[in-house]
Enzyme design. Structure first.
Site, PDB file in Angstrom:
ATOM      1  N   TYR A  76     -18.209 -23.391  21.894  1.00  0.00           N
ATOM      2  CA  TYR A  76     -19.064 -22.433  21.204  1.00  0.00           C
ATOM      3  C   TYR A  76     -18.980 -22.627  19.690  1.00  0.00           C
ATOM      4  O   TYR A  76     -20.006 -22.665  18.993  1.00  0.00           O
ATOM      5  CB  TYR A  76     -18.643 -21.020  21.586  1.00  0.00           C
ATOM      6  CG  TYR A  76     -19.422 -19.912  20.919  1.00  0.00           C
ATOM      7  CD1 TYR A  76     -20.682 -19.549  21.388  1.00  0.00           C
ATOM      8  CD2 TYR A  76     -18.881 -19.197  19.850  1.00  0.00           C
ATOM      9  CE1 TYR A  76     -21.394 -18.518  20.793  1.00  0.00           C
ATOM     10  CE2 TYR A  76     -19.584 -18.171  19.251  1.00  0.00           C
ATOM     11  CZ  TYR A  76     -20.837 -17.831  19.723  1.00  0.00           C
ATOM     12  OH  TYR A  76     -21.531 -16.807  19.130  1.00  0.00           O
ATOM     13  N   SER A  83     -22.687 -17.151  13.904  1.00  0.00           N
ATOM     14  CA  SER A  83     -21.439 -16.474  14.249  1.00  0.00           C
ATOM     15  C   SER A  83     -20.425 -16.739  13.148  1.00  0.00           C
ATOM     16  O   SER A  83     -20.564 -17.709  12.377  1.00  0.00           O
ATOM     17  CB  SER A  83     -20.904 -17.036  15.579  1.00  0.00           C
ATOM     18  OG  SER A  83     -19.581 -16.617  15.820  1.00  0.00           O
TER      19      SER A  83
END
Length: 217
Positions: A135, A122
């Site tokens: 996250y 990501s």
């Protein structure tokens, strides 16, 4: 093998790679996973990354594997002060420990094929995103594992893919947390990220693409 194959990006990855690869779709058993497998004549593999002790028995039959794509992941929107220890445990268990456990079990099969391990990371694995504390931390850890794997396993190709925000159900949850209206046109499509990933996988054998960064225009 694609983990998290029943979701938006997982399904798009299956679509992008079906013309060139025999697909092994890994995930918790579900009608959605069966439906994706049915479209491509693929085999499903009942793997729960939150239960690493059960992984060895499931993948034991695999003696050679060309590509392993770590796509499965969870995210709990929340800033540091809003997060809970249970959320941190769950995030690390699936996004990091589960990915490590599956990779370790499949190393012999990957070595036999001089294979390729792809981590769908990501943008949060490069720069932490506000409101995604656990996250972001998990994606930094996953990036570190990918770099270590590349260093320690020279017969393998290892690629980290760092997309910007993708129009998926996970994105809808994050936008709702931010209190905004969801507009999928503001984000990358799952198909775009899948095609970019497939290009890295299908690159000539003498090319080793370490990192791919993709952002919406």
């Amino acid at each position: 093998m694609i983990t998290g194959a029943s979701g938006g990006l997982g399904s798009a990855l299956a679509d992008a790679l079906a013309p060139t690869h025999t697909l092994l779709l890994a995930g918790r058993p579900s009608p959605r996973l069966d439906a994706v497998a049915g479209r491509y004549g693929a085999t499903t593999w009942p793997i729960d990354l939150a239960d690493p002790d059960a992984i060895a028995a499931v993948v034991e039959p695999l003696v050679e594997l060309d590509v392993l794509i770590h796509n499965a992941g969870v995210a709990y929107p929340g800033r540091v002060a809003e997060s809970s220890i249970d959320e941190w445990r769950s995030t690390m268990a699936v996004n990091v420990v589960g990915a490590v456990a599956l990779t370790l079990e499949l190393l012999p099969a990957l070595r036999s094929a001089a294979g390729h391990v792809v981590f769908i990371n990501s943008g949060s694995g490069i720069k932490p995103s506000p409101g995604l504390a656990s996250y972001s931390a998990s994606k930094f850890a996953l990036r570190g594992f990918a770099d270590s794997l590349r260093n320690d396993e020279p017969s393998l190709r290892v690629t980290s893919v760092h997309p910007g925000r993708i129009a998926t159900a996970m994105q809808e949850d994050l936008v709702a947390y931010e209190g905004r209206d969801y507009d999928p046109t503001q984000f990358l499509s799952a198909g775009t990220v899948a095609r970019v990933t497939a290009d890295a996988i299908n690159a000539p054998r003498d090319a080793h693409i370490h990192e791919v960064i993709v952002r919406p225009r």
